[in-house]
Design a protein around this motif. Structure first.
Motif, PDB file in Angstrom:
ATOM      1  N   GLY B 201      54.726 -65.765  23.075  1.00 22.39           N
ATOM      2  CA  GLY B 201      53.199 -66.400  22.865  1.00 22.39           C
ATOM      3  C   GLY B 201      53.076 -67.442  22.263  1.00 22.39           C
ATOM      4  O   GLY B 201      53.998 -68.113  21.234  1.00 22.39           O
ATOM      5  N   LEU B 202      52.206 -68.151  22.851  1.00 20.03           N
ATOM      6  CA  LEU B 202      51.836 -69.517  22.260  1.00 20.03           C
ATOM      7  C   LEU B 202      50.398 -69.479  22.246  1.00 20.03           C
ATOM      8  O   LEU B 202      49.543 -69.166  23.279  1.00 20.03           O
ATOM      9  CB  LEU B 202      52.242 -70.694  23.469  1.00 20.03           C
ATOM     10  N   ARG B 203      49.926 -69.834  21.231  1.00 21.14           N
ATOM     11  CA  ARG B 203      48.380 -69.867  21.059  1.00 21.14           C
ATOM     12  C   ARG B 203      47.589 -70.746  21.804  1.00 21.14           C
ATOM     13  O   ARG B 203      48.087 -72.038  21.902  1.00 21.14           O
ATOM     14  CB  ARG B 203      48.004 -69.719  19.624  1.00 21.14           C
ATOM     15  N   THR B 261      49.125 -56.386  19.377  1.00 24.23           N
ATOM     16  CA  THR B 261      50.683 -56.534  19.441  1.00 24.23           C
ATOM     17  C   THR B 261      51.277 -55.175  19.419  1.00 24.23           C
ATOM     18  O   THR B 261      50.835 -54.347  18.430  1.00 24.23           O
ATOM     19  CB  THR B 261      50.964 -57.248  18.255  1.00 24.23           C
ATOM     20  N   PRO B 262      52.350 -54.947  20.306  1.00 19.49           N
ATOM     21  CA  PRO B 262      52.883 -53.559  20.296  1.00 19.49           C
ATOM     22  C   PRO B 262      53.283 -53.070  19.073  1.00 19.49           C
ATOM     23  O   PRO B 262      53.933 -54.107  18.281  1.00 19.49           O
ATOM     24  CB  PRO B 262      53.990 -53.676  21.445  1.00 19.49           C
ATOM     25  N   SER B 263      53.402 -51.864  18.655  1.00 17.19           N
ATOM     26  CA  SER B 263      53.688 -51.286  17.272  1.00 17.19           C
ATOM     27  C   SER B 263      55.051 -51.673  17.132  1.00 17.19           C
ATOM     28  O   SER B 263      55.351 -52.024  15.906  1.00 17.19           O
ATOM     29  CB  SER B 263      53.133 -50.098  17.277  1.00 17.19           C
ATOM     30  N   GLN B 264      56.050 -51.434  17.927  1.00 17.56           N
ATOM     31  CA  GLN B 264      57.182 -51.708  17.719  1.00 17.56           C
ATOM     32  C   GLN B 264      57.535 -53.212  17.370  1.00 17.56           C
ATOM     33  O   GLN B 264      58.493 -53.428  16.565  1.00 17.56           O
ATOM     34  CB  GLN B 264      58.235 -51.082  18.810  1.00 17.56           C
ATOM     35  N   ALA B 300      49.739 -63.845  16.419  1.00 15.40           N
ATOM     36  CA  ALA B 300      49.126 -63.062  17.265  1.00 15.40           C
ATOM     37  C   ALA B 300      47.812 -62.758  17.006  1.00 15.40           C
ATOM     38  O   ALA B 300      47.384 -61.995  17.895  1.00 15.40           O
ATOM     39  CB  ALA B 300      49.811 -61.652  17.239  1.00 15.40           C
ATOM     40  N   ARG B 301      47.107 -63.489  16.150  1.00 19.00           N
ATOM     41  CA  ARG B 301      45.851 -63.338  16.095  1.00 19.00           C
ATOM     42  C   ARG B 301      45.060 -64.737  16.116  1.00 19.00           C
ATOM     43  O   ARG B 301      45.608 -65.533  16.002  1.00 19.00           O
ATOM     44  CB  ARG B 301      45.299 -62.680  14.665  1.00 19.00           C
ATOM     45  N   MET B 401      54.361 -67.921  18.816  1.00 17.70           N
ATOM     46  CA  MET B 401      54.445 -68.971  17.857  1.00 17.70           C
ATOM     47  C   MET B 401      52.644 -69.526  17.875  1.00 17.70           C
ATOM     48  O   MET B 401      51.845 -69.150  18.717  1.00 17.70           O
ATOM     49  CB  MET B 401      54.956 -70.411  18.706  1.00 17.70           C
ATOM     50  N   GLY B 402      52.291 -70.154  16.428  1.00 20.88           N
ATOM     51  CA  GLY B 402      51.052 -70.493  16.408  1.00 20.88           C
ATOM     52  C   GLY B 402      50.455 -71.709  17.099  1.00 20.88           C
ATOM     53  O   GLY B 402      49.275 -71.501  17.414  1.00 20.88           O
ATOM     54  N   GLY B 403      51.245 -72.519  17.679  1.00 22.50           N
ATOM     55  CA  GLY B 403      50.992 -73.641  18.067  1.00 22.50           C
ATOM     56  C   GLY B 403      51.285 -73.768  19.641  1.00 22.50           C
ATOM     57  O   GLY B 403      51.490 -72.606  20.068  1.00 22.50           O
TER      58      GLY B 403
END
Lengths: 459, 459
Positions: B201-203, B261-264, B300-301, B401-403
């Motif tokens: 993931g990339l925000r 986000t998936p719990s695992q 993820a947020r 990743m946040g960026g």
């Protein structure tokens, strides 16, 4: 026959001569900020001393590290009050000279509109015209009665337009000589051409600079955004929480010492057309406490203002940075008996209580002074208001001012004197600007007003 | 016998030779930001083309208005996937040169600490070392099997360190040639020396500059304070209201499109020692939504950050001014399917709803891009994770990743391709700084990792 009637007649008879005297004073370019005019400042002081001697004052030029003071004394009847009258003989610079319609130091009487004559020239209003009102009132009184109605001390300063650096040490060094029962200052304005006013309140001020510190360095918001404290967010939240929904300030104990304005004063203010205050700057919605009038908001209620804010990337374009710190300049206008240092402490605690555990805050103090407030029903106020109301078409207004006049604080704190603020300037006098003027009616009826006030206060 | 085992052996056997090839590439000072090195950039591209030809790639230097691209093709078995591998051959400038322990363009292997060897030199990690991993994996595979396990296209850019001005037009002009089933990029890092990771993931980002306009000019707070709208106060209130007590963003519909986000995955993240993220910058208290872990907050947020704020008097000392305007730079990091333009519109309405009737607000748009998110359980992710886990001591982490990484967005939006982000950089590689290095274990096991990933994805 009352003591005042022949004095007023004499003022009327003296008008042409009093104008000539004012013109002579205006012709001296006593610009205090420009060292090139230092000799002219001294000349203005000397001119005043010579003029005051003709009335019988014991007057002298008193040196200071800057421009000299003029101090003059005249005794009064046994048991009469002792009043100190303050004015300033220095004037603002005249730049830009090309915007003047005429030589600023060659005063004239000119007809501004049919039936409205004005005196033109730098200092015609601020403050040479205003201070000469009192001098001329004294002259007429002396000429008629051979004496003055009370003991009078005059203090004319030559540095008011350049920050008054010599006032405090001069007051301290000469406190015994200058301390009177109360002071009178003629450096304010009328409500309008028909309505005189007395300013009884001047708001105090507390200034604070608050800086929120978060991470040790600026951060990339992609990497840290969401986890790292953002000092702008913390600061905005604190500032945003400082007013409640009704516009009241939420800092604890902030309103301690704030008294309600008397209802008859508020009723008089409610009749004023105050809408130009906001209208002239493109606004219309009063931003203060709900249920308060605009005059209350700006004269009689305390405020919290944010005078500056800064943090993060402020240039063109965008940087996805989380700043290490953010700061704001916050000031409080105070009224009544609000305690500046108590409010400073309460504000700091308000902020500190809202700082996350891993962040910190620093404060920088930027001055603090309490409000100056004469009681609305103090005898000198009611007597002066009555005297003014006798002279002018409309009843005198008793009001307050949002800002400060430093000399009034100095009189209060250094000499323990209250000050009666009465002045006859008008909003269109263009003081500090090209084409300064003073209405001839202010100059004439202002002299009569001061004579009436002297009579009322010594009756 | 599996196809991969002899390839791994060949990689081991090739290690010295592969190091020599990387050194040859590092010795070319292909600094893209400095026009003085334009010929070196082209030399690096030409070197890559010649090297790729030795593996059997149909490789060529492709001109752009800036530095050239390298494009290379190799076919694969019928029915195998087509993958596009991206890297960049340009490097950052080396200033300040005096802080380097050795010539940045004379690479060496040196022992950093007992048992830990590193490759030194500019580009050893970013991105010459990383891109050569894949090239060497292909070389070993071809040497062992005489073919590659799938159809492979290589795209090596020479402008990544100077904003990639040519990428978008090049992708658009060559979309048929470059579009593959998915892309792979080797320009990220490992969690630590034993733990590889895959970034899924990339925000995204929405940038807004908001300016509150109040009075027509700056005002004196003594005269107007309490009645005139203060734009800093309005702005602070709006920004202060953008997060609720739990740290959630209050802009309406802001969380539309945000998935849990998936719990695992969250469980795996909870095991990470993330405390250095804040500890290294002097913080300790996560500032995000209550009940969320730090990895969630930064990966993820979505967030709202205030990147800059400005208004009123910001210099030394104090001015009792009420500013005519105040402004802030606000950005939102987006995740999942959040719609940048819907959020921009909702934010603007949120602000407009809070502007007093006599004030106004203007906005300036500063970019907007959605988040990029591979499903945590997408087949290429789970297969690659399994392959990486076979190679390294610890299981592969799947994270976000946040960026942003712009090329990933370009592949998605221009070529409709998802991207698998796997890299072997370490936090102490000092990319963009003096004394850049790349761990020899990253270089060696990274080649083996890519071979394993190719095997896993084509099995």
């Amino acid at each position: 026959m009352s003591a005042i009637a022949p004095v007023l007649d004499r003022i009327d008879a003296n008008l042409e001569a009093s104008l000539e005297r004012l013109f002579a004073l205006i012709r001296i370019p006593s610009i205090s900020t420009d060292p090139a005019y230092a000799k002219d400042c001294r000349r203005a002081a000397e001119w005043l001393v010579e003029d005051l001697k003709t009335i019988g004052f014991d007057a002298s030029v008193r040196d200071t590290p800057g421009h000299p003071m003029v101090v003059a004394h005249h005794d009064g009847p046994q048991g009469s009050p002792h009043v100190l009258f303050y004015g300033h003989y220095d004037v603002q610079p005249v730049d830009p000279l090309n915007l003047w319609d005429a030589d600023p130091f060659d005063p004239k009487v000119k007809e501004l509109e049919p039936g409205r004559k004005v005196i033109t020239g730098r200092g015609s209003s601020d403050d040479k015209g205003q201070l000469m009102l009192f001098v001329e009132a004294c002259r007429a009184w002396k000429e008629v009665h051979g004496s003055l109605p009370c003991r009078i001390t005059l203090l004319f300063e030559g540095e008011e337009e350049s920050g008054s650096p010599s006032v405090k040490p001069f007051l301290d060094a000469n406190s015994e000589e200058l301390k009177a029962d109360f002071a009178m200052v003629c450096d304010t304005g009328m409500w309008n051409r028909d309505t005189p006013c007395i300013t009884v309140g001047l708001r105090g001020l507390v200034g604070e600079e608050v800086t929120i510190h978060a991470a040790e360095r600026d951060l990339h918001s992609g990497v840290y955004g969401g986890a790292a404290a953002n000092p702008i967010r913390i600061l905005a939240k604190i500032l945003g929480d400082m007013h409640d929904e009704t516009g009241r300030i939420t800092v604890p104990d902030f309103y301690d010492g704030v008294e309600e304005t008397p209802s008859q004063i508020k009723a008089a203010w409610d009749k004023l057309d105050i809408s130009p205050l906001l209208g002239d700057i493109g606004l219309s919605v009063p931003s203060g406490e709900k249920g308060r009038s605009i005059p209350e908001m700006v004269w009689a209620r305390p405020t919290a203002e944010f005078n500056g804010i800064s943090g993060g990337y402020e240039g063109d374009g965008f940087k996805t940075v989380i700043a290490a710190k953010a700061s704001a300049k916050v000031s409080f206008r105070l009224v009544g008996n609000q305690d500046p240092e108590a409010i400073r402490a309460s504000f700091r605690k308000f902020v500190e209580d809202r700082i996350p555990a891993d962040c910190s805050v620093t404060f920088e103090k930027h001055g603090g002074s309490p409000a100056l407030q004469l009681a609305y029903d103090a005898p000198i106020v009611t007597k002066a208001a009555s005297a003014l109301s006798d002279e002018w078409p409309n009843k005198a207004l008793v009001l307050a001012m949002g800002g400060s006049i430093p000399i009034v604080g100095d009189f209060k704190r250094r000499l323990g004197m209250e000050t009666l603020l009465v002045g006859f300037g008008l909003d269109d006098d263009r003081i500090h600007s090209p084409n300064e003027k003073y209405d001839l009616s202010s100059f004439h009826k202002g002299q009569r007003s001061w004579a009436r006030i002297l009579a009322a206060l010594t009756a």
